[in-house]
Enzyme design. Sequence first.
Site, PDB file in Angstrom:
ATOM      1  CB  ILE A  23      -0.904   0.014   1.260  1.00  0.00           C
ATOM      2  CG1 ILE A  23      -1.730  -1.282   1.353  1.00  0.00           C
ATOM      3  CG2 ILE A  23      -1.801   1.244   1.284  1.00  0.00           C
ATOM      4  CD1 ILE A  23      -2.644  -1.563   0.211  1.00  0.00           C
ATOM      5  N   GLY A  24       2.036   1.139   0.668  1.00  0.00           N
ATOM      6  CA  GLY A  24       2.924   2.296   0.730  1.00  0.00           C
ATOM      7  C   GLY A  24       2.510   3.283   1.795  1.00  0.00           C
ATOM      8  N   GLY A  66      -6.064  -9.063  11.632  1.00  0.00           N
ATOM      9  CA  GLY A  66      -5.676  -8.240  10.495  1.00  0.00           C
ATOM     10  C   GLY A  66      -6.467  -8.536   9.234  1.00  0.00           C
ATOM     11  CB  CYS A 102      11.545   3.804   8.144  1.00  0.00           C
ATOM     12  SG  CYS A 102      11.877   3.768   9.907  1.00  0.00           S
ATOM     13  CB  THR A 105       3.631  -8.299   6.155  1.00  0.00           C
ATOM     14  OG1 THR A 105       4.362  -7.089   5.946  1.00  0.00           O
ATOM     15  CG2 THR A 105       2.180  -7.958   6.402  1.00  0.00           C
TER      16      THR A 105
HETATM   17  C1  LIG Z   1      -3.280  -4.075   3.641  1.00  0.00           C
HETATM   18  C2  LIG Z   1      -2.427  -4.086   4.864  1.00  0.00           C
HETATM   19  C3  LIG Z   1      -1.904  -2.898   5.362  1.00  0.00           C
HETATM   20  C4  LIG Z   1      -1.097  -2.877   6.489  1.00  0.00           C
HETATM   21  N1  LIG Z   1      -0.629  -1.692   6.984  1.00  0.00           N
HETATM   22  C5  LIG Z   1       0.119  -1.668   8.117  1.00  0.00           C
HETATM   23  C6  LIG Z   1       0.543  -0.442   8.712  1.00  0.00           C
HETATM   24  O1  LIG Z   1       0.210   0.632   8.244  1.00  0.00           O
HETATM   25  N2  LIG Z   1       1.343  -0.502   9.816  1.00  0.00           N
HETATM   26  C7  LIG Z   1       1.697  -1.697  10.387  1.00  0.00           C
HETATM   27  O2  LIG Z   1       2.400  -1.703  11.402  1.00  0.00           O
HETATM   28  N3  LIG Z   1       1.268  -2.871   9.892  1.00  0.00           N
HETATM   29  C8  LIG Z   1       0.488  -2.885   8.762  1.00  0.00           C
HETATM   30  N4  LIG Z   1       0.045  -4.096   8.256  1.00  0.00           N
HETATM   31  C9  LIG Z   1       0.416  -5.349   8.948  1.00  0.00           C
HETATM   32  C10 LIG Z   1      -0.698  -5.838   9.876  1.00  0.00           C
HETATM   33  O3  LIG Z   1      -0.966  -4.896  10.880  1.00  0.00           O
HETATM   34  C11 LIG Z   1      -0.335  -7.192  10.500  1.00  0.00           C
HETATM   35  O4  LIG Z   1       0.852  -7.044  11.240  1.00  0.00           O
HETATM   36  C12 LIG Z   1      -0.140  -8.290   9.466  1.00  0.00           C
HETATM   37  O5  LIG Z   1      -1.037  -8.121   8.398  1.00  0.00           O
HETATM   38  C13 LIG Z   1      -0.280  -9.693  10.038  1.00  0.00           C
HETATM   39  O6  LIG Z   1      -1.582  -9.946  10.502  1.00  0.00           O
HETATM   40  P1  LIG Z   1      -2.732 -10.677   9.627  1.00  0.00           P
HETATM   41  O7  LIG Z   1      -2.095 -11.900   9.036  1.00  0.00           O
HETATM   42  O8  LIG Z   1      -3.828 -10.972  10.587  1.00  0.00           O
HETATM   43  O9  LIG Z   1      -3.130  -9.712   8.581  1.00  0.00           O
HETATM   44  C14 LIG Z   1      -0.785  -4.105   7.127  1.00  0.00           C
HETATM   45  C15 LIG Z   1      -1.305  -5.302   6.642  1.00  0.00           C
HETATM   46  C16 LIG Z   1      -2.119  -5.308   5.526  1.00  0.00           C
HETATM   47  C17 LIG Z   1      -2.666  -6.625   5.034  1.00  0.00           C
END
Ligand SMILES: Cc1cc2nc3c(=O)[nH]c(=O)nc-3n(C[C@H](O)[C@H](O)[C@H](O)COP(=O)(O)O)c2cc1C
Lengths: 278, 278, 310, 310
Positions: C75-76, C269, C134, C197
């Site tokens: 997503i960035g 998530g 970062c 992730t």
């Molecule tokens: C679309 C998307 C956007 C994410 N944006 C962030 C973010 O802005 N900051 C962050 O710390 N983690 C972000 N994550 C990571 C999630 O908070 C989480 O750590 C990760 O997806 C693992 O959990 P899940 O398998 O239940 O999704 C994002 C994950 C997804 C799928």
Amino acid sequence: MPYNLTAAVERQEDLGAGYHLLTLAAPEIAREIRAGQFVMIGLTDIDQMLIRRPFSVALVSPGPDGGEPASIGLLYKVIGRGTTLFSRLQPGDRLALLGPLGRGFWLPDPALEAGGGDETELLLVAGGIGNAIFPLLLQELGPRAARTTLFFGGRGRADLTLLDWFEAHAGRVVTATEDGSHGQRGFVTAPLAAHLDADPGRRRLVMACGPHAMLRAVAELCLARGVPCQVAMEETMACGFGVCLGCVVEKREPESDFDRFVRVCTEGPVFDAREIVL
Amino acid sequence: MPYNLTAAVERQEDLGAGYHLLTLAAPEIAREIRAGQFVMIGLTDIDQMLIRRPFSVALVSPGPDGGEPASIGLLYKVIGRGTTLFSRLQPGDRLALLGPLGRGFWLPDPALEAGGGDETELLLVAGGIGNAIFPLLLQELGPRAARTTLFFGGRGRADLTLLDWFEAHAGRVVTATEDGSHGQRGFVTAPLAAHLDADPGRRRLVMACGPHAMLRAVAELCLARGVPCQVAMEETMACGFGVCLGCVVEKREPESDFDRFVRVCTEGPVFDAREIVL
Amino acid sequence: MSAGVKLEVAVGGGLTLRNPVLTASGTFGYGLEFEPYLDLNRLGGVVVKGISPRPRAGNPPPRLVETPSGMLNAIGLQNVGVDRFLEEKLPALRERGVATVVNVYGQCEEDLLHVVEKLAPESGVAAVELNLSCPNVKEGGLELGRSPRAIESITRDARAITRQPLWVKLTPNVSSIAETALAAEAGGADAVSLINTLVGMVIDVERRRPVLHRGSGGLSGPAIRPVAIAMVHQVYRAVKIPIVGMGGIVNARDVVEFLLAGARAVQVGTANFNDPGVAMRIVGDLAAWCAAHGIADVNELVGAVKGNQA
Amino acid sequence: MSAGVKLEVAVGGGLTLRNPVLTASGTFGYGLEFEPYLDLNRLGGVVVKGISPRPRAGNPPPRLVETPSGMLNAIGLQNVGVDRFLEEKLPALRERGVATVVNVYGQCEEDLLHVVEKLAPESGVAAVELNLSCPNVKEGGLELGRSPRAIESITRDARAITRQPLWVKLTPNVSSIAETALAAEAGGADAVSLINTLVGMVIDVERRRPVLHRGSGGLSGPAIRPVAIAMVHQVYRAVKIPIVGMGGIVNARDVVEFLLAGARAVQVGTANFNDPGVAMRIVGDLAAWCAAHGIADVNELVGAVKGNQA
Ligand SMILES: Cc1cc2nc3c(=O)[nH]c(=O)nc-3n(C[C@H](O)[C@H](O)[C@H](O)COP(=O)(O)O)c2cc1C
Ligand SMILES: Cc1cc2nc3c(=O)[nH]c(=O)nc-3n(C[C@H](O)[C@H](O)[C@H](O)COP(=O)(O)OP(=O)(O)OC[C@H]3O[C@@H](n4cnc5c(N)ncnc54)[C@H](O)[C@@H]3O)c2cc1C
Ligand SMILES: Cc1cc2nc3c(=O)[nH]c(=O)nc-3n(C[C@H](O)[C@H](O)[C@H](O)COP(=O)(O)OP(=O)(O)OC[C@H]3O[C@@H](n4cnc5c(N)ncnc54)[C@H](O)[C@@H]3O)c2cc1C
Ligand SMILES: Cc1cc2nc3c(=O)[nH]c(=O)nc-3n(C[C@H](O)[C@H](O)[C@H](O)COP(=O)(O)O)c2cc1C
Ligand code: FES
Ligand code: FES
């Protein structure tokens, strides 16, 4: 406000060449959905499908006792894993369903639609499965549907699904196929351009749905001629309701650096062709 | 030599309480499979199921024109993801199938089976879905099946699937249910122990299939009384043909440190109760 | 909610959540988007989308692709920026009384600390969660979150400028997550949250290009759950501060698995995309699961896994 | 085989394989077990189960558990030991003319080098693949394969005692796989193979124990494919030696994905359990895919991914 529910399959019709019409019992959505809006559907078992799939609602139909719309019909093409699984569903099976979602088509400003003869000409342009978005529009237009023209393109005759239905419900259907098996040979943009050029002064609105390359060509045709054009966009979606930020397309004229993208699921899927980069 | 093929579903019978009988067209396997052997089955789409599931072949049946065995019947219980997917299969759907696999039951040394009256008494012991292994054994035994006794235990009457079939094909069926809804209340080991103790001198062979705790209890009963006992083991399997080394159980008397484990899929699934730690 | 089961959990720095189920950053918008589908107040808390000093437009599309039992995203870090967050989003969340954890992102350390500083005086911030994805310019450009030393130092700096509970979110893309967790603890974090992730890529073989415009992305969803469970368990044996676990949770069973592995709370998530009502349903199911298993207090489950621990 | 497509690939150290599709260590036994299902000579090669100095019994069961789109294993390197391997297995493989890569495992560095030494004089060893998952006692017990320094030194030692092509198999459980790959290259490896399994755990919530007897295990299968693709691509940009890629391959499309990412050859692993004939089918499908896409030589695909490379 979108409903988050499970719905039973009423019918699964195989239309041939990988096209199916899936009818779901979903009165709440059937009553509220507007042409161009969509639903996200998924299997009830998340282990089988993590990410739901977006589909336009092609049709709504009343319940067995007539009256209010009670079912929605999804016209879809089997593409990959998700649609293959959907194509195996039988009546009585249940699906997870979220909708109505997004912004649909909008009609010309009523103020412009003054007296009889002055009505804006509505031109619908469908490429392949992009036709799925138009039955509901024709249903909504009521009597006015009979004065629309549908430009309908596909690779061959088999891609012109529901052609009979469209011939019965739209005013006129102009077809074009790449293999020449129905209508003019070539892209649907050729007869569309010819039509636009035949009577350049006429007030018109073009509404298009289909592959990205077709949308780009249609938008160029229209923008070059100053014809208003609405395009229904597709982009990969994880949520469908605005939170994953996955489904963005680029704005043509962002107001700021931050404003570069818009979400197809929320600000679209239908956009004014002038809003976005195609 | 195991066949690696895809097979069509002929029938899917819902026997109630989560039990199903799935019949597959697989002449090669039907002809060669022996009681106690098993097959690995999977969906043809690996994206839907990475690891195949092991099932005993419960029954073989001839083709429509009679004659040679042409179909195999799997009697299974819906447990988790895999069996849920299997339970949705319809006639005509295809499955991936590997078999026959493993070592099945073996009958007493023919040299011991001298004259008529001296025949080894065959006692079959089934707990719940463990009964799935025995119809094929009874089919194989031919006329001798009528002189076997099946001790059949379950939580309740609903777990005694194919009871009528067994009553028609085994010599005698003794049931026990934990809730007392059929036969004696309690575990099936109680009537088995009583039977073994009633005529302790008799030459016997016990063949058991069911939950691990039941197998352990049966094996203890038999070992304590010097009665030969074959147990059909279950362990999680990834391959079924001896290469993943996932399905091991511990040997009772390893010859060396290296020799501690044996594979259920290859050295079993049927073991002499003296061979392994239960 | 199943009567009698105590669901409150203390997650460090004096913060107690009404139950252990939060939603993960980037998967729950600013929370408010989910009001049509659930009652925010039934959740243990909400972690908002990563907030940066200035608004960010994010990456060009495609930003998502489905993978086997998972998805990749790039997503960035599109977000409204800290100022608009404080003006528009936080007040609404505060008003609703939902425990709001603010995920903080910066392109460099100064950026990150700038956001922490802006949040520091605000009420209604239940905790600050540092996202250290970062680049770590000092140590060759790898992510900041991959270097124990960098983690310890930035945690200490953040600790010095805020009294709000401070969580450090750990990346799984490391040789030893126990080490990075220890670094966060040493720097003064009140809790660690994990896992972020895994780095992944999918290539479109017809176009010979990565599907994602950016190339690689972050893998989430059930595919990574076994990795997350193993890491939570490793961290549990290494640190004393509470752990907030996540990665592939889709139901109450999964929550129990994380608690047993050592998490004091969890975040849901990717599953929120599949079903916007899932987080609230999980809270109910978790209470019911505890009741059915004779568990009076959900804290009994935390770290309660037995057996071999390799 | 689709006529005209050149499938041979050179994978370093003078070794050319008849096609890029091998089978992965631990998923293909000693090769011979697959003869009922496929023609070994149609494969690019076979990597045998990890061989240790002495026979190993492996771990007590359960050793396996299915996970979303993957599986965890903790077999514990059960194998017949190098002596029986040389007596019973290698001659049969040699006789069949199949390119045999011997995966080598030891519980300490000396063990590992001992096996390399025993293999060194043998003909019919196409390559030696070092599995560095043993604990690195000098550096605190983490796996040897997580330390670039340890990798470089053991590779150099192995290099000194064998002229057979030497592959170093890389673990994905590291902060920077480019670094570990560079270490292998610096130590004199002819190729690197990646990825080995990710560490994972599944807990049985009813029994409150890890499902696997050993606790944690190695995650394989399609779930990890995006991680493997990203890592192959990172390594491709870092090293000059050939890469043998693996992780979740189930069909020819997946093979093409690995080649585009930068692999010169691939290994099919977990998929062999699902279908013992899959590796040979993939070879045929790969040739057909190339033919259908106008690719005369499969080497054209290697590293040919375009676009953003982050
Ligand atoms: C679309 C998307 C956007 C994410 N944006 C962030 C973010 O802005 N900051 C962050 O710390 N983690 C972000 N994550 C990571 C999630 O908070 C989480 O750590 C990760 O997806 C693992 O959990 P899940 O398998 O239940 O999704 C994002 C994950 C997804 C799928
Ligand atoms: C707003 C909207 C409305 C749509 N309406 C219809 C319709 O009425 N009828 C119809 O047949 N199709 C429609 N589509 C396209 C439809 O969503 C895809 O064909 C479908 O998701 C393919 O899923 P799959 O699992 O079979 O394919 P796969 O290729 O296996 O899917 C993999 C992933 O890519 C996504 N994806 C694949 N193709 C598309 C696509 N064209 N657009 C967006 N995402 C895609 C999937 O959703 C999934 O997440 C619509 C798409 C959008 C965005
Ligand atoms: C040799 C052998 C013969 C069998 N014969 C039969 C039979 O005739 N009828 C029948 O109903 N069942 C039989 N089983 C058990 C059957 O394999 C499992 O019930 C089935 O695999 C469950 O799959 P699932 O996906 O529904 O369950 P899940 O619990 O979702 O499965 C997850 C994983 O665990 C494995 N697993 C789960 N239960 C068992 C089990 N009891 N034994 C081994 N692995 C298991 C699955 O194969 C899968 O890999 C047999 C098992 C073995 C080893
Ligand atoms: C059951 C099993 C046993 C394995 N044994 C070994 C081994 O002995 N040596 C080794 O280097 N890798 C071993 N591996 C790892 C595989 O060779 C491969 O790196 C990994 O499974 C990823 O590929 P895949 O996803 O295609 O299975 C094993 C994997 C599995 C599933
Ligand atoms: S699909 Fe998630 S924001 Fe549009
Ligand atoms: S199931 Fe693979 S060795 Fe037995």
